[in-house]
Structure formats: structure tokens, C-alpha cells
Design an enzyme around this catalytic site. Structure first.
Site, PDB file in Angstrom:
ATOM      1  N   SER A   1     170.968  -7.853  46.283  1.00  0.00           N
ATOM      2  CA  SER A   1     171.269  -8.334  45.496  1.00  0.00           C
ATOM      3  C   SER A   1     173.038  -8.441  44.679  1.00  0.00           C
ATOM      4  CB  SER A   1     171.884  -6.608  45.422  1.00  0.00           C
ATOM      5  OG  SER A   1     173.067  -5.856  43.988  1.00  0.00           O
TER       6      SER A   1
ATOM      7  N   LYS B   1     168.560 -11.362  43.934  1.00  0.00           N
ATOM      8  CA  LYS B   1     169.702 -10.233  42.124  1.00  0.00           C
ATOM      9  C   LYS B   1     171.023 -10.729  42.128  1.00  0.00           C
ATOM     10  CE  LYS B   1     169.940  -5.818  41.118  1.00  0.00           C
ATOM     11  NZ  LYS B   1     169.618  -3.773  41.807  1.00  0.00           N
ATOM     12  N   LEU B   2     171.141 -11.840  40.883  1.00  0.00           N
ATOM     13  CA  LEU B   2     172.669 -11.934  40.393  1.00  0.00           C
ATOM     14  C   LEU B   2     173.145 -10.552  39.373  1.00  0.00           C
ATOM     15  CD1 LEU B   2     174.775 -13.958  40.839  1.00  0.00           C
ATOM     16  CD2 LEU B   2     174.190 -14.851  38.582  1.00  0.00           C
ATOM     17  N   LYS B   3     173.829  -9.603  39.855  1.00  0.00           N
ATOM     18  CA  LYS B   3     175.062  -8.752  39.168  1.00  0.00           C
ATOM     19  C   LYS B   3     174.996  -9.960  37.743  1.00  0.00           C
ATOM     20  CE  LYS B   3     174.222  -4.739  40.534  1.00  0.00           C
ATOM     21  NZ  LYS B   3     173.165  -3.650  40.130  1.00  0.00           N
TER      22      LYS B   3
ATOM     23  N   ASP C   1     170.953  -8.344  36.798  1.00  0.00           N
ATOM     24  CA  ASP C   1     170.614  -7.156  36.534  1.00  0.00           C
ATOM     25  C   ASP C   1     172.137  -6.780  35.638  1.00  0.00           C
ATOM     26  OD1 ASP C   1     171.364  -4.516  36.080  1.00  0.00           O
ATOM     27  OD2 ASP C   1     171.908  -4.251  38.482  1.00  0.00           O
TER      28      ASP C   1
ATOM     29  N   ASN D   1     173.424  -4.062  34.167  1.00  0.00           N
ATOM     30  CA  ASN D   1     173.668  -2.736  33.863  1.00  0.00           C
ATOM     31  C   ASN D   1     174.905  -2.274  33.043  1.00  0.00           C
ATOM     32  OD1 ASN D   1     174.824  -3.306  37.522  1.00  0.00           O
ATOM     33  ND2 ASN D   1     174.057  -0.955  37.152  1.00  0.00           N
TER      34      ASN D   1
ATOM     35  N   GLU E   1     167.095  -7.566  34.445  1.00  0.00           N
ATOM     36  CA  GLU E   1     167.357  -5.919  34.296  1.00  0.00           C
ATOM     37  C   GLU E   1     168.481  -4.604  33.454  1.00  0.00           C
ATOM     38  OE1 GLU E   1     168.289  -4.721  38.833  1.00  0.00           O
ATOM     39  OE2 GLU E   1     168.285  -2.159  38.288  1.00  0.00           O
TER      40      GLU E   1
ATOM     41  N   ASP F   1     166.780   0.709  34.223  1.00  0.00           N
ATOM     42  CA  ASP F   1     167.039   0.841  35.812  1.00  0.00           C
ATOM     43  C   ASP F   1     167.369   2.583  35.584  1.00  0.00           C
ATOM     44  OD1 ASP F   1     168.401   1.896  38.247  1.00  0.00           O
ATOM     45  OD2 ASP F   1     169.292   0.862  37.978  1.00  0.00           O
TER      46      ASP F   1
ATOM     47  N   LYS G   1     164.297   4.622  41.752  1.00  0.00           N
ATOM     48  CA  LYS G   1     165.611   5.033  42.472  1.00  0.00           C
ATOM     49  C   LYS G   1     165.474   6.664  42.575  1.00  0.00           C
ATOM     50  CE  LYS G   1     169.381   1.658  41.682  1.00  0.00           C
ATOM     51  NZ  LYS G   1     170.334   1.311  40.481  1.00  0.00           N
TER      52      LYS G   1
ATOM     53  N   GLY H   1     168.794   0.268  45.311  1.00  0.00           N
ATOM     54  CA  GLY H   1     168.936   0.242  46.145  1.00  0.00           C
ATOM     55  C   GLY H   1     170.852   0.772  45.383  1.00  0.00           C
TER      56      GLY H   1
END
Ligand code: NPG
Length: 370
Positions: free
Chosen positions: A135, A161-163, A188, A190, A213, A238, A262, A290
Site C-alpha cells: 500500500s 495499492k495507491l492511496k 484506496d 479511505n 476501495e 473496507d 481486517k 493491513g
């Protein structure tokens, strides 16, 4: 099994590099470790709640308090304890899943060590190694991002995985895709977007992403379903998936077609297995998320990720992606995979000297005498 005492230990774990997401930047992890002391073996639990309540409502000081004041007294009252009953014993306490997960993990580790059973076998693992992704936090520039990702790919990670966040999405993804046309790539958010961003997020469709995500806030299942209808990129949830029942709802509503599991977010490894089971029954692929775990949480996560429904690479990287010195033996990447521990319980050993060095406080809570 009888729980005699629980040690609550806080440790300070500096990260190799700051980890920036849409909800903040982490530089060190302030980790709460639990050690369940029983007549047989001791067991370790790791609380993954971050320092501040920015990812979800939980945070490490809150977990520490709720464990001492509301969770441990209930466990000490139980005449006979086994890990499968922890959830039910703690069920009068609403929410606080990360705190509950840490306790259940410690009790489960103690129980499995006592009967020499590995976590992986207990959970139902079918593989000896798991595919690892990495990530990648939000970077200062696209140039830097390309360098960082090139480094991880050279190390052998199987997907990136790119934020993302508003202002750091289409352009970095385009740059990554142009430079690495064949790499497995996902993003992702968030929860950083709103449904009004649907057309903007649809611009990611041309980059052949495995998934996007958690684009929208935790409670917005219906909005995720509406967004899913407007995107070609599969939606993975998530933060929204707090239990097996939430997973069933999200899938039935069409809010997601992939789930990140998770253990700490859903209240423990046993509920994580139920999330896996529900998803598998619906034909929905899962992968293990994670939370920058130490070797303890990593050991449990690697075991979980070896279950049959975990068909996508995990956010489980080698120890050296996070910490210069871990508190257990390090997990080392080989062919883009990590080996599932085969020893009893979590199957890793805490290094007492390292643990002492990183400890900031330690406290023993004993079963009250009656
Ligand atoms: O490799 O452990 C890892 C990090 C994976 O991106 C990652 N975790 O939003 O999923 C997330 C994020 C996270 C980290 C969330 C810490 C909360 C705390």
C-alpha cells in the site's frame, strides 16, 4: 482455560517512512499489546487502533480504557474461557471492535499455543504462502511516486495499492499505468469522496484497476450501490464492513463486489473468518487488509490470508517495509509472497530485548480475588 491476568503494554514503533493517507499522516505507531496470562500458555494480542480516531471512531487510548474498564472485568468473571466465547461474553458492550479484537487475539493465541495448534490450521488455511501487495501512501510528487513504486516492484510485490484523495487521483494513476502497463493496480480513497464525485471517479475506469476501495463514508451503503452502477471499476468496501452481517448487507445491496477483511475492524479473527465465509458463499472475492501491524498482527493476518476465499493479494508486506526492527522475527518476502507461520498459536516469538527497548509503559491487570 482460566485467564489469570492481562498485561497491557504500550510500545512506540517508528515507521521506516511516514505513511500519508486522506485521513492523515502516520510517522510512528503507538501500539497497545496485550498478553493474556493463563495457567497454561501466554498469548499475544495487538490492538490496531491508530493514535487518533480518523480512520474510524476507535483510537488507541480509547481502546486502552474500554479494555480496562469494560472488557477485562467481564472476561475475569467467566469461570471457563475459550476464544470462541469471547465475542459473546463481551457482547453487552456495544461497538469497540478493535479493542475486542485485541483481547480475542490474545486469548486465541494462548489457547492454540497450549494445544500446539497453529492459527492457520485453526482458521482453515489452505495455502502455505500468501501473495503480497504493498500500500503506497500519498507522495509529494508523481516523480517520487514512480520511484517508490519501481522500488517495490523490484522487491517483488505482486500488486500496488495507491492511496488517493481529491487532487491526487486520476493523474498519479495515469502516470503509474503508463509506466507500469501490466502491474496489478488498485486505489484506496479511505472515504474521501461523495456521490457527487461519481463522474470524476469514472475517469479511473480507463486504467484497468482491480478495484477502488471505500470511495464514500462508512455508513453510505446505498450511495456505494448507486456509485457502483456508474463505474466500471469494481467497488471494494473496507471501513463499511464491520461484521459478517454488514458484509451480507453490502453484497445484497450491490454496494460492493469485493471485500477487504481486517480482523481488527470486524472484532477479531473469528468474525473475520465469518466475513470470509459470507463472501465466499456469495462468490465475492476477499483480500486481507493491513493496519501497519507488528510481527504479531502480521502473523495472524498471514494465516487468515491463507484461507481459500482470499483470492487477491493482501495488504501484507514484509516487515522491512514498515519497521527497521520488529518485535518478532521478521517476515521476509520471497517471490512476492510471505510464508504462513507453522508453529503453535501465532507461530512467532517476541524478542524480549527489543520489546523492552520500544516499551513506553506496562501494566498488569490481575483477576480479582474472590
Ligand atoms: O500494509 O499494513 C499495511 C497498510 C495498509 O493502507 C493500509 N492500511 O486504510 O487500509 C488502510 C490503511 C490503514 C493503516 C488504516 C493504518 C488504518 C490504520
Amino acid at each position: 482455560m482460566k485467564l489469570q491476568a492481562v498485561e497491557l503494554r504500550r510500545i512506540e514503533m517508528p515507521l521506516i517512512a511516514p505513511f500519508r493517507t486522506s485521513f492523515g499522516t502516520q510517522v510512528t505507531r503507538d501500539v497497545l499489546l496485550l498478553r493474556a496470562i493463563t495457567e497454561g500458555c501466554d498469548g499475544w494480542g495487538e490492538c490496531c487502533a491508530p493514535t487518533e480516531p480518523l480512520y474510524s471512531s476507535e483510537y488507541v487510548d480509547g481502546c486502552d480504557l474500554v479494555i480496562r474498564r469494560h472488557l477485562l472485568p467481564r472476561l475475569f468473571e467467566a469461570p471457563q474461557l475459550d476464544a470462541a466465547r469471547v465475542d459473546e461474553i463481551l457482547s453487552p458492550v456495544q461497538g469497540h471492535r478493535m479493542a475486542k479484537a485485541a483481547i480475542e487475539m490474545a486469548v486465541l493465541d494462548a489457547e492454540l499455543r497450549a494445544r500446539s495448534e497453529p492459527f492457520a490450521r485453526h482458521l482453515g488455511a489452505v495455502r502455505e504462502t500468501v501473495d503480497c501487495g504493498v500500500s503506497v501512501g500519498i507522495q509529494e510528487s508523481i516523480q517520487r511516486l514512480l520511484e517508490v513504486v519501481a522500488g517495490y516492484l523490484t522487491e517483488g510485490y505482486r500488486r500496488i495499492k495507491l492511496k488517493i484523495e481529491p487532487g491526487w487521483d486520476v493523474e498519479p494513476v495515469r502516470a503509474l499505468r503508463e509506466r507500469f502497463p501490466d502491474v496489478m493496480l488498485q486505489v484506496d480513497a479511505n472515504a474521501a469522496y461523495t456521490l457527487a464525485d461519481a463522474r470524476h471517479l469514472a475517469r479511473l475506469d480507463e486504467f484497468d484497476l482491480v478495484l477502488i476501495e471505500q470511495p464514500l463514508p462508512e455508513e453510505q451503503l446505498r450511495a456505494h450501490a448507486e456509485l457502483a452502477a456508474q463505474l466500471a471499476t469494481p467497488i471494494c468496501l473496507d471501513e463499511s464492513i464491520v461484521s459478517a452481517s454488514a458484509a451480507a448487507d453490502a453484497i445484497t445491496l450491490g454496494a460492493c463486489s469485493i471485500v477487504s477483511v481486517k480482523p481488527s475492524r470486524v472484532g477479531g479473527y473469528l468474525e473475520a473468518r465469518r466475513v470470509h465465509d459470507v463472501c465466499q458463499a456469495h462468490g465475492v472475492p476477499v483480500w486481507c487488509g493491513g493496519m501497519l501491524e507488528t510481527g504479531l498482527g502480521r502473523a495472524g493476518n498471514v494465516a487468515l490470508a491463507a484461507l481459500p476465499g482470499f483470492t487477491l493479494p493482501a495488504d501484507i508486506s514484509a516487515s522491512d517495509r514498515y519497521y527497521r526492527q520488529d518485535i518478532t522475527e521478521p517476515f521476509v518476502l520471497k517471490d512476492g509472497r510471505l510464508r504462513v507461520p507453522a508453529g503453535p498459536g501465532l507461530g512467532v516469538t517476541v524478542d524480549a530485548a527489543v520489546l523492552r527497548e520500544v516499551t513506553t509503559s506496562v501494566d498488569l491487570v490481575k483477576r480479582p480475588d474472590r
